[in-house]
Scaffold this active site. Structure first.
Site, mmCIF file in Angstrom:
data_model
loop_
_atom_site.group_PDB
_atom_site.id
_atom_site.type_symbol
_atom_site.label_atom_id
_atom_site.label_comp_id
_atom_site.label_asym_id
_atom_site.label_seq_id
_atom_site.Cartn_x
_atom_site.Cartn_y
_atom_site.Cartn_z
ATOM 1 N N ARG A 110 66.040 14.614 42.101
ATOM 2 C CA ARG A 110 64.819 14.691 41.238
ATOM 3 C C ARG A 110 64.491 16.301 41.290
ATOM 4 O O ARG A 110 64.425 16.727 42.276
ATOM 5 C CB ARG A 110 63.665 13.920 41.648
ATOM 6 C CG ARG A 110 62.225 14.248 40.654
ATOM 7 C CD ARG A 110 62.263 14.183 39.423
ATOM 8 N NE ARG A 110 60.816 14.163 38.839
ATOM 9 C CZ ARG A 110 60.876 14.556 37.315
ATOM 10 N NH1 ARG A 110 61.831 14.521 36.644
ATOM 11 N NH2 ARG A 110 59.762 14.527 37.029
ATOM 12 N N HIS A 151 59.837 5.015 43.402
ATOM 13 C CA HIS A 151 60.673 5.844 43.569
ATOM 14 C C HIS A 151 62.013 5.169 44.413
ATOM 15 O O HIS A 151 62.915 6.078 44.659
ATOM 16 C CB HIS A 151 60.455 7.166 44.380
ATOM 17 C CG HIS A 151 59.473 8.115 43.741
ATOM 18 N ND1 HIS A 151 57.873 7.910 43.675
ATOM 19 C CD2 HIS A 151 59.695 9.037 42.731
ATOM 20 C CE1 HIS A 151 57.569 8.890 43.053
ATOM 21 N NE2 HIS A 151 58.584 9.534 42.536
#
Length: 802
Positions: free
Chosen positions: A558, A738
């Protein structure tokens, strides 16, 4: 001439590691292909530093996911749920710890000190059987050496590792993690011995925890650990590196008293008081690694000022004992300014990314030994004059508006309980209302539309219709799932284009919206992307600049592209009202307006360093306030103002925290102090330890807060067990977005029941931990379906018990 870099970005100048990781995770490429990309990145980094002239080049700062997780692997501290049975830790176990898998959740993730980087929190206890299980540090040193490069292997030191850890589930709270130092020091000895055998002449131990307000036991643990390691340091130079703040005076004395340590590194950008400690005494036989080049921001160094500091330091510690360095790892800045071909030339001249900071370090080191590059220094001085005198930096109207703020605390006129009653009367929500945090998955089709519009292969009319269709799909999905408060999914596209009024009117008629307000709004917002919760807003505010490849790693694969705040901030026009109004017109259920709060915009940007941060934050707050009031006028009854980064901006030293919390909380309140009682203000926070600032969170006076909870083992709930009273609505996340793992209805219902043991069902909201844009619909739909089913199950149980 001696120069040093604490660490370097690992993601690649164009996010090469990100794409390689995601390809591997999706099964599209092999482990060997991933390793080759990693090796190529490491080589390019080392080669770049060597060619510039850096003497002390770091190795083992590369990571496939996180350097703290790498240390956990090195120590063999794998939680039992991952089924590791010894041996060298491979990708399967490593990535399962980072991301979870189909059967077990990931380890907790939280912020790395006061940065926007996230690390994987070690889970430790008395039963952990530590072992030397990852030889990565040695392997990367050997890899560099085989390429003809002598590097400085970097390890997270034992004190910081333990202080960054948490007790594993089931471990008694009274257990001291520091007691484990005796078990991990022998492994550090093994690593040091292997590095020495491989030829290492310097080893860097990162101990950022030394800048914290350490208790006596913690400081003693540090001293004991390095005293125990002392014998293994024979024959190699040891550098202990600190960063992010000043080192407290007692810690400074303990640190510089260590034997068999060759050098100490200090952050002289954020740690300005450290200079006074150095003046009061520094060991004559030690090296001072002077962090004068900022590793946390993208502004060009003031070379003349830094050289003056270095010359002062030379007079204190000796001419040959000063090593020019960065203030911390360059992990926290963008990679290379050379890739910014579209950035305004004047603003670009004011900047330095990681690659340029390496050059700055070397230029200062050369100047310190009489080899000053006069042309380089002159160019640097010119850029600073340009920045100070540029008319685009200062806006007198904005400055006056901020001064006028100081006469009020900007609280809403009524109590939160009174507001919630008025809001419930208007919204008529069930108990345990369900919602999501904002974004929905970004599909291949949506990305294709964006590319085609950017390439002018489709018209504005077609583009807007496509986005409208995407919003409609997201709205219908949420209605079908039974979610109570909806979001529009944030599918808008990421570049700015000004529209002709007649085109906007056509779109308004198309969408059945004819208000003058929306006609004005759509001139500037039809094609803005929710590409990032900060960049999206910054692109529509004055005083911001943007990069094409200024990516910074947030966690794993990310990356974020922080805006650059170079001048005074204001809102020229409305930013989100068009899309929120469009989405609300598609449903009778409440639709949340989605904004990012001023503190998060500040903390997730590269902020100007020529005025106080709180002054800039107040400017942003005023801009967001204008948007909130426009949303309310457009009929949006629930407005979410995310403050995901409130906690991460908290200063590391306790003496500095009250002032930060005062202006940060006030900035949030400024954004919404003028709305009606019936307008419900939400905020969202994620991936930080909020327990120690719970009173500041209450003082924000939001009507509803959604907050990360599931990945941290419901740690947030402990404050309510301890008697903290919270009267506003609250949604502790019930599952971790996540991770690709899909929680069952039963698991989610169990989490909700845990929450109800400390929270009133009249204030509890049910939601995921964070936005859903990084997930696939194949993961999102079943997870949300199970979440809604769990909420309905508990509602039924509550109804039957009454």
């Amino acid at each position: 001439m001696t120069s040093h870099i604490v660490g370097y970005p690992r993601i690649g100048p164009k996010r090469e590691l990100k794409f390689a990781l995601e390809s591997f995770w999706e099964g599209k490429s092999s482990a060997e292909e991933l390793k080759q990309v990693a090796a190529d990145l490491r080589f390019s980094i080392w080669k770049q530093m060597a060619e510039v002239g850096i003497k002390y080049i770091p190795s083992n700062t590369f990571s496939y996911y996180d350097h703290v997780l790498d240390t956990t692997a090195m120590l063999g501290a794998v939680p039992p749920r991952y089924g590791w049975n010894g041996g060298e830790i491979g990708f399967d176990v490593y990535f399962s710890m980072a991301r979870g898998n189909a059967s077990v959740p990931a380890m907790e993730m939280t912020k790395w000190f006061d940065t926007n980087y996230h690390y994987i929190v070690p889970e430790l206890g008395p039963e952990v059987k530590f072992s030397y299980a990852s030889h990565k540090a040695v392997e990367e040193y050997k890899e560099a050496k085989a390429l003809g490069l002598d590097t400085v292997p970097v390890l997270i030191g034992p004190l910081s590792y333990l202080l960054l850890s948490k007790p594993a589930k089931g471990v008694d709270k009274s257990f001291s993690l520091l007691s484990l130092v005796e078990k991990i020091v022998p492994i550090y000895k093994e690593v040091v011995a292997e590095l020495k055998a491989a030829g290492a002449t310097w080893i860097q131990f990162d101990e950022p925890s030394l800048v914290l307000d350490l208790e006596a036991l913690q400081l003693q643990t540090f001293t004991n650990a390095y005293s125990e390691l002392e014998s293994s340091f024979s024959g190699v130079n040891i550098l202990i590196e600190t960063y992010f703040a000043d080192v407290p005076i007692q810690t400074y004395k303990a640190l510089t008293s260590l034997k068999n340590v060759a050098g100490f590194g200090f952050d002289l950008v954020r740690g300005t008081r450290t200079l006074n400690f150095l003046k009061s005494g520094f060991p004559s036989d030690k090296y001072l690694f002077a962090g004068v080049v900022d590793g946390r921001n993208i502004w060009a160094n003031d070379l003349a000022a830094s050289l003056c500091i270095l010359q002062v330091l030379e007079g204190i510690v000796g001419k040959d004992k000063v090593v020019v360095s960065t203030s911390c790892s360059l992990l926290h800045t963008a990679v290379d300014l050379v890739n910014e071909t579209k950035l305004d030339k004047e603003i670009k001249s004011w900047l330095a990314f990681a690659a340029q900071k390496v050059v700055e370090v070397n230029a200062l080191a050369r100047a310190l030994v009489g080899q000053k590059d006069q042309a380089f220094f002159a160019s640097n001085a010119t850029s600073h004059v340009s920045r100070r005198s540029s008319p685009r930096v200062r806006n007198e109207n904005v400055q006056r508006a901020v001064v006028a703020l100081k006469d009020s605390d900007h609280r809403r006129a009524t109590s939160v309980s009174a507001r919630l009653a008025a809001q419930q009367k208007k919204l008529n929500l069930p108990i345990l209302p369900t919602t999501t945090i904002g974004s929905f998955p970004q599909t291949i089709g949506l990305r294709k539309v964006r590319r085609e519009y950017k390439a002018k292969k489709i018209t504005e009319y077609d583009y807007v219709n496509a986005i409208k269709e995407e919003i409609s799909k997201v709205v219908k999905l949420q209605e079908e799932l039974g979610i109570d408060v909806l979001v529009h999914g944030e599918p808008e596209v990421s570049f700015y284009h000004d529209y002709e009024g007649k085109v906007c009117l056509g779109f308004n008629l198309l969408m059945g919206i004819k208000s003058k307000l929306v006609i004005l709004i759509c001139k500037s917002t039809l094609s803005m992307q929710r590409n990032d919760m900060v960049e999206y807003f910054g692109e529509q505010l004055s005083g911001f600049a943007f990069t094409v490849n200024g990516w910074v790693q947030s966690y794993g694969s990310r990356c974020v592209k922080p805006p650059i705040i170079y001048g005074d901030v204001s809102r020229p026009r409305a930013m989100t009202v068009f899309w929120s109004s469009t989405a609300q017109s598609m449903t009778r259920r409440p639709m949340k307006g989605m904004l990012t709060g001023p503190v998060t915009i500040l903390n997730w940007s590269f902020v100007r360093n020529d005025q106080n941060r709180h002054e800039t934050c107040y400017q942003i707050a005023l801009a967001i306030r204008d948007e909130v009031e426009d949303l309310e006028r457009a009929g949006i009854n629930i407005i979410q103002i995310d403050e995901a980064a409130l906690r991460e901006g908290l200063p590391l030293r306790k003496s500095e925290q009250p002032f930060y919390l005062e202006w940060a909380v006030q900035s949030f309140r400024i954004t919404n102090c003028g709305v009606k009682n019936t307008t419900q203000i939400h905020t969202h926070m994620c991936y930080s330890n909020f327990n120690d600032i719970i009173n500041a969170i209450i003082n924000m006076d939001a009507d509803v807060i959604t907050i990360e909870n599931s990945r941290s083992d419901e740690k947030l709930l402990s404050v309510f067990h301890e008697g903290v009273k919270y009267e506003a609505g609250i949604g502790p996340g019930v599952y971790d977005i996540h991770s690709p793992r899909i929680p069952s209805t039963e698991e989610l219902a169990d989490r909700i029941n845990k929450m109800l043991s400390v929270l009133d069902n009249r204030v509890l909201w049910i939601n995921p931990d964070c936005g859903l844009k990084t997930r696939k619909y194949s993961e999102v739909e079943p997870a949300l379906r199970n979440m809604v089913a769990a909420a309905k199950l508990i509602r039924t149980q509550l109804a039957s018990s009454n």
